[in-house]
Write an enzyme that holds these catalytic residues in place. Structure first.
Site, short mmCIF file in Angstrom:
data_model
loop_
_atom_site.label_atom_id
_atom_site.label_comp_id
_atom_site.label_asym_id
_atom_site.label_seq_id
_atom_site.Cartn_x
_atom_site.Cartn_y
_atom_site.Cartn_z
N LYS A 1 0.86 -1.18 0.00
CA LYS A 1 0.00 0.00 0.00
C LYS A 1 0.89 1.22 0.00
O LYS A 1 2.06 1.14 0.40
CB LYS A 1 -0.89 0.01 1.25
CG LYS A 1 -2.14 0.83 1.10
CD LYS A 1 -3.19 0.04 0.35
CE LYS A 1 -4.49 0.78 0.22
NZ LYS A 1 -5.58 -0.12 -0.18
P1 NAD Z 1 -12.79 7.85 -2.73
O1 NAD Z 1 -11.76 8.87 -2.54
O2 NAD Z 1 -13.33 7.60 -4.10
O3 NAD Z 1 -14.07 8.22 -1.79
C1 NAD Z 1 -13.92 8.40 -0.42
C2 NAD Z 1 -15.24 8.83 0.19
O4 NAD Z 1 -15.10 8.89 1.61
C3 NAD Z 1 -15.70 10.20 -0.27
O5 NAD Z 1 -17.10 10.17 -0.51
C4 NAD Z 1 -15.42 11.09 0.94
O6 NAD Z 1 -16.31 12.18 1.06
C5 NAD Z 1 -15.65 10.12 2.07
N1 NAD Z 1 -15.00 10.54 3.32
C6 NAD Z 1 -13.74 11.00 3.49
N2 NAD Z 1 -13.54 11.34 4.78
C7 NAD Z 1 -14.70 11.08 5.42
C8 NAD Z 1 -15.13 11.23 6.75
N3 NAD Z 1 -14.32 11.70 7.71
N4 NAD Z 1 -16.40 10.86 7.07
C9 NAD Z 1 -17.25 10.40 6.12
N5 NAD Z 1 -16.89 10.24 4.84
C10 NAD Z 1 -15.64 10.57 4.49
O7 NAD Z 1 -12.23 6.52 -2.08
P2 NAD Z 1 -12.56 5.01 -2.44
O8 NAD Z 1 -11.61 4.56 -3.48
O9 NAD Z 1 -14.02 4.84 -2.65
O10 NAD Z 1 -12.11 4.27 -1.09
C11 NAD Z 1 -12.97 4.21 0.06
C12 NAD Z 1 -12.52 3.07 0.96
O11 NAD Z 1 -12.55 1.85 0.22
C13 NAD Z 1 -11.10 3.17 1.52
O12 NAD Z 1 -11.08 2.58 2.79
C14 NAD Z 1 -10.29 2.32 0.55
O13 NAD Z 1 -9.09 1.83 1.14
C15 NAD Z 1 -11.29 1.20 0.29
N6 NAD Z 1 -11.04 0.45 -0.96
C16 NAD Z 1 -11.02 1.07 -2.17
C17 NAD Z 1 -10.84 0.31 -3.33
C18 NAD Z 1 -10.90 0.92 -4.69
O14 NAD Z 1 -10.90 0.16 -5.68
N7 NAD Z 1 -10.97 2.23 -4.86
C19 NAD Z 1 -10.66 -1.07 -3.23
C20 NAD Z 1 -10.69 -1.68 -1.98
C21 NAD Z 1 -10.91 -0.92 -0.85
#
Ligand code: NAD
Length: 420
Positions: free
Chosen positions: A106
């Site tokens: 990561k």
């Molecule tokens: P992203 O940046 O697309 O979206 C993040 C979201 O979280 C946004 O809507 C933001 O407003 C919200 N957010 C941020 N801080 C916040 C807070 N304090 N309270 C409430 N909401 C908050 O990110 P993503 O890619 O969707 O990733 C989200 C989660 O999923 C992370 O934990 C990431 O590690 C995990 N993840 C992502 C992927 C992927 O393919 N993108 C894969 C596996 C896991």
């Protein structure tokens, strides 16, 4: 709410507990207790005002026994060593759990992309990839999107890396990152893959637990890549999105929110606030909204005892990594809430990243249907194996996930031995 150090502590503790439970070889446990490599780079970037700013970037390579290191890059002000180490460990577990020939890593850069212009973010990305140099590579360590990064960020990363190679090599290194746009070598179906995988897991759970998804209610925290696509996936199965929370607040609509319209609004404005002029409610209101399924899809450490006390849900499907603290999980399990843990629920992203990497290696271009079918095959198989392990071992779903992953890693180490 707890801080990021706790996140690493509880990821490590889960690993330690399951290692003891399966009587893991102490030398293998020792190797997994720390990442193989912790790379930290400080790099200068020219800002729009003509001044230079120094940025701190991380790449933590936890384990590469099963294949090249794999895991996302996060752009967020809270990115720090402990957090990235925890996330890298989860990637090792996740890849082993779903049977991919990949290890765990990561990384990220500590800054808030919302505070910088598009051109500045692009220069930060290029300089970060240049600073990492040969620490990443298509046969060595393959990053992907995470919080604060997206398909376009991946394209800039690929382009930067390609331009450091000779002409003859450039097209062979397209697979240095996954999650790219389709035009630039990405796969169809990657953008929605993590959310779609969440939907597939929830569907399996619903079948096994006699919940009809048609007419079921759900809520989503975080409406970025994972949250919005998970919401669309459940809405397609007839479920109703009644509450959404992000960094700007909470929307509650008992009659249902159209996830595609909200996704378009977030893509345009960067947040859920302002959507259809709905009133903004509190974070506690979000967690207190009774639902059949709650999908945390934002950050780690979001569901602690305070939130667990408020929650009334049959199932928590963890789209985010590490959204539930051990105390929060214990309280919810006591209340009868079921869990689909992060390493399983959000594994759709890395599964489809793997397909992208395979297509880049073989210069193939799969149809979306093939990607979706392959994702469903792998994730439902992993889900059902975890359910079986849980029944055999009389343990939680999270423990069952770790049992499956760590047993695979243990077998591979015992067959290969530890060099020299
Ligand atoms: P992203 O940046 O697309 O979206 C993040 C979201 O979280 C946004 O809507 C933001 O407003 C919200 N957010 C941020 N801080 C916040 C807070 N304090 N309270 C409430 N909401 C908050 O990110 P993503 O890619 O969707 O990733 C989200 C989660 O999923 C992370 O934990 C990431 O590690 C995990 N993840 C992502 C992927 C992927 O393919 N993108 C894969 C596996 C896991």
């Amino acid at each position: 709410m707890s801080g990021p150090v706790l996140f690493l502590e509880y990821v490590t503790k889960t690993l330690d507990d399951v290692a003891a439970r399966i009587k893991m070889d102490p030398s293998v446990h020792l190797i997994l207790s720390q990442p193989k490599n912790e790379i930290i780079v400080n790099f200068p970037v020219l800002m729009d005002n003509g001044e230079y700013q120094l940025f701190k970037g991380y790449r933590i390579q936890h384990n590469n026994l099963l294949g090249p290191y794999k895991g996302g890059f996060r752009y967020h002000p809270d990115v720090r060593l402990d957090e990235v180490k925890a996330l890298a460990t989860l990637m090792t577990i996740k890849c082993a759990l779903v049977g991919l020939p990949l290890g765990g890593a990561k990384g990220g850069v500590k800054f808030n992309p919302r505070d910088y212009s598009e051109a500045e973010v692009k220069r930060i990305t290029r300089r970060f990839i240049h600073a990492l140099g040969d620490n990443i590579g298509p046969s060595h360590d393959i990053p992907a999107p995470d919080m604060g990064t997206n398909a376009l960020t991946m394209v800039v990363m690929m382009d930067t890396y390609m331009n450091t190679r000779g002409q003859d090599q450039r097209h062979n290194v397209r697979g240095v990152v996954t999650g790219k746009t389709v035009e630039c070598g990405g796969t169809r179906g990657r953008n929605a893959a993590t959310g779609n995988g969440v939907g597939m897991c929830v569907e399996e759970w619903a079948v096994g637990n006699k919940l009809s998804l048609h007419g079921a209610t759900f809520s989503v925290q975080g409406f970025g890549n994972v949250g919005s696509h998970a919401a669309i996936a459940l809405a397609r199965r007839g479920s109703r999105l009644v509450a959404v929370n992000d960094h700007t607040g909470t929307l509650i609509v008992p009659d249902g929110i159209d996830p595609e319209a909200l996704q378009a609004h977030v893509q345009q404005t960067g947040a859920i606030a302002g959507f259809q002029d709905l009133p903004i409610r509190s974070r506690d209101d979000f967690f207190a909204q009774p639902v059949d399924v709650l999908i945390p899809a934002a950050l780690e450490n979001q569901i602690d005892t305070h939130e667990a006390t408020l929650i009334s849900a049959r199932l928590v499907a963890e789209g985010a990594n590490g959204p539930t603290t051990p105390a929060g999980e214990a309280l919810l399990l006591e209340k009868g809430t079921a869990f689909i843990p992060d390493v399983l629920a959000n594994s759709g992203g890395v599964i489809v990243s793997y397909y992208e990497w395979v297509q880049n290696k073989t210069s193939e271009s799969w149809m979306e249907e093939q990607v979706t079918n392959e994702l469903r095959r792998i994730i439902t198989q992993a889900y059902n194996e975890v359910v079986a392990i849980r029944a055999n071992h009389d343990c939680t779903m999270r423990t069952a996930c770790y049992i499956k992953a760590l047993t695979t890693i243990q077998h591979a180490y015992s067959q290969r031995g530890i060099f020299p």
